[in-house]
Design a protein around this motif. Structure first.
Motif, PDB file in Angstrom:
ATOM      1  N   LYS A 132     -35.727  83.028  21.272  1.00  0.00           N
ATOM      2  CA  LYS A 132     -34.266  83.117  21.396  1.00  0.00           C
ATOM      3  C   LYS A 132     -33.744  84.430  20.841  1.00  0.00           C
ATOM      4  O   LYS A 132     -32.854  85.040  21.409  1.00  0.00           O
ATOM      5  CB  LYS A 132     -33.605  81.942  20.670  1.00  0.00           C
ATOM      6  CG  LYS A 132     -33.733  80.636  21.385  1.00  0.00           C
ATOM      7  CD  LYS A 132     -33.095  79.520  20.582  1.00  0.00           C
ATOM      8  CE  LYS A 132     -33.352  78.164  21.199  1.00  0.00           C
ATOM      9  NZ  LYS A 132     -32.856  77.074  20.365  1.00  0.00           N
ATOM     10  N   SER A 133     -34.302  84.881  19.704  1.00  0.00           N
ATOM     11  CA  SER A 133     -33.817  86.114  19.084  1.00  0.00           C
ATOM     12  C   SER A 133     -34.186  87.340  19.909  1.00  0.00           C
ATOM     13  O   SER A 133     -33.608  88.401  19.736  1.00  0.00           O
ATOM     14  CB  SER A 133     -34.349  86.253  17.655  1.00  0.00           C
ATOM     15  OG  SER A 133     -35.748  86.491  17.667  1.00  0.00           O
ATOM     16  N   ALA A 145     -39.951  79.127  19.252  1.00  0.00           N
ATOM     17  CA  ALA A 145     -38.692  79.000  20.002  1.00  0.00           C
ATOM     18  C   ALA A 145     -37.617  79.905  19.413  1.00  0.00           C
ATOM     19  O   ALA A 145     -36.874  80.557  20.152  1.00  0.00           O
ATOM     20  CB  ALA A 145     -38.222  77.544  20.002  1.00  0.00           C
ATOM     21  N   GLU A 146     -37.530  79.968  18.085  1.00  0.00           N
ATOM     22  CA  GLU A 146     -36.535  80.832  17.428  1.00  0.00           C
ATOM     23  C   GLU A 146     -36.808  82.297  17.730  1.00  0.00           C
ATOM     24  O   GLU A 146     -35.889  83.063  18.001  1.00  0.00           O
ATOM     25  CB  GLU A 146     -36.550  80.592  15.922  1.00  0.00           C
ATOM     26  CG  GLU A 146     -35.989  79.252  15.512  1.00  0.00           C
ATOM     27  CD  GLU A 146     -36.284  78.905  14.058  1.00  0.00           C
ATOM     28  OE1 GLU A 146     -36.800  79.764  13.319  1.00  0.00           O
ATOM     29  OE2 GLU A 146     -36.002  77.761  13.667  1.00  0.00           O
ATOM     30  N   THR A 147     -38.069  82.689  17.693  1.00  0.00           N
ATOM     31  CA  THR A 147     -38.440  84.074  17.994  1.00  0.00           C
ATOM     32  C   THR A 147     -38.081  84.415  19.429  1.00  0.00           C
ATOM     33  O   THR A 147     -37.534  85.471  19.711  1.00  0.00           O
ATOM     34  CB  THR A 147     -39.950  84.294  17.766  1.00  0.00           C
ATOM     35  OG1 THR A 147     -40.259  84.000  16.410  1.00  0.00           O
ATOM     36  CG2 THR A 147     -40.345  85.724  18.070  1.00  0.00           C
ATOM     37  N   GLN A 165     -41.209  75.405  16.626  1.00  0.00           N
ATOM     38  CA  GLN A 165     -39.836  75.792  16.320  1.00  0.00           C
ATOM     39  C   GLN A 165     -39.741  77.280  16.021  1.00  0.00           C
ATOM     40  O   GLN A 165     -38.813  77.952  16.473  1.00  0.00           O
ATOM     41  CB  GLN A 165     -39.306  74.977  15.143  1.00  0.00           C
ATOM     42  CG  GLN A 165     -39.004  73.550  15.510  1.00  0.00           C
ATOM     43  CD  GLN A 165     -38.631  72.695  14.314  1.00  0.00           C
ATOM     44  OE1 GLN A 165     -39.044  72.952  13.189  1.00  0.00           O
ATOM     45  NE2 GLN A 165     -37.834  71.654  14.564  1.00  0.00           N
ATOM     46  N   LYS A 166     -40.725  77.801  15.279  1.00  0.00           N
ATOM     47  CA  LYS A 166     -40.730  79.239  14.980  1.00  0.00           C
ATOM     48  C   LYS A 166     -40.868  80.054  16.261  1.00  0.00           C
ATOM     49  O   LYS A 166     -40.176  81.042  16.457  1.00  0.00           O
ATOM     50  CB  LYS A 166     -41.873  79.569  14.021  1.00  0.00           C
ATOM     51  CG  LYS A 166     -41.928  81.021  13.626  1.00  0.00           C
ATOM     52  CD  LYS A 166     -43.053  81.291  12.661  1.00  0.00           C
ATOM     53  CE  LYS A 166     -43.120  82.771  12.322  1.00  0.00           C
ATOM     54  NZ  LYS A 166     -44.269  83.095  11.484  1.00  0.00           N
TER      55      LYS A 166
END
Length: 106
Positions: free
Chosen positions: A35-36, A31-33, A28-29
């Motif tokens: 996306k950002s 994926a978030e990185t 999840q981390k």
């Protein structure tokens, strides 16, 4: 690609619940990185700085592809040590200590 995913899923079956939760957290981390950053992977050097900030605060570091090459109290010292190790164009960065006061002006 499907074969790789199948293999990963098979290997996760042997994980404990805690290990599986950690895997999920890391994915999840990641994926978030992604996306950002507009779907791009972050620079390995920036990732290194985030992970090792406290260890090298107050120093200049020379990095190459997310690996620490050299450390110095001055940028010149860090660059010279990197060049001595054969790295001519290292990413040089000063890591500010938390209690350090930074100022600038004209």
């Amino acid at each position: 690609m499907q074969a790789v995913l199948d293999e990963i899923i098979e290997k996760t079956r042997s994980l404990t619940n805690e290990e599986r939760d950690e895997l999920i957290r890391r994915l999840q981390k990641q994926a978030e990185t992604s996306k950002s950053n507009g779907g791009k992977n972050p620079s390995p050097n920036i990732e290194w700085l985030k992970e090792h900030r406290d260890e090298y605060a107050g120093n200049y570091v020379a990095l190459k592809d997310g690996e620490l090459i050299a450390v110095g109290k001055t940028i010149k010292e860090a660059d010279l040590r990197a060049k001595e190790k054969g790295v001519k164009n290292a990413f040089l960065h000063y890591i500010v200590a938390e209690d350090e006061e930074i100022w600038g002006g004209w």
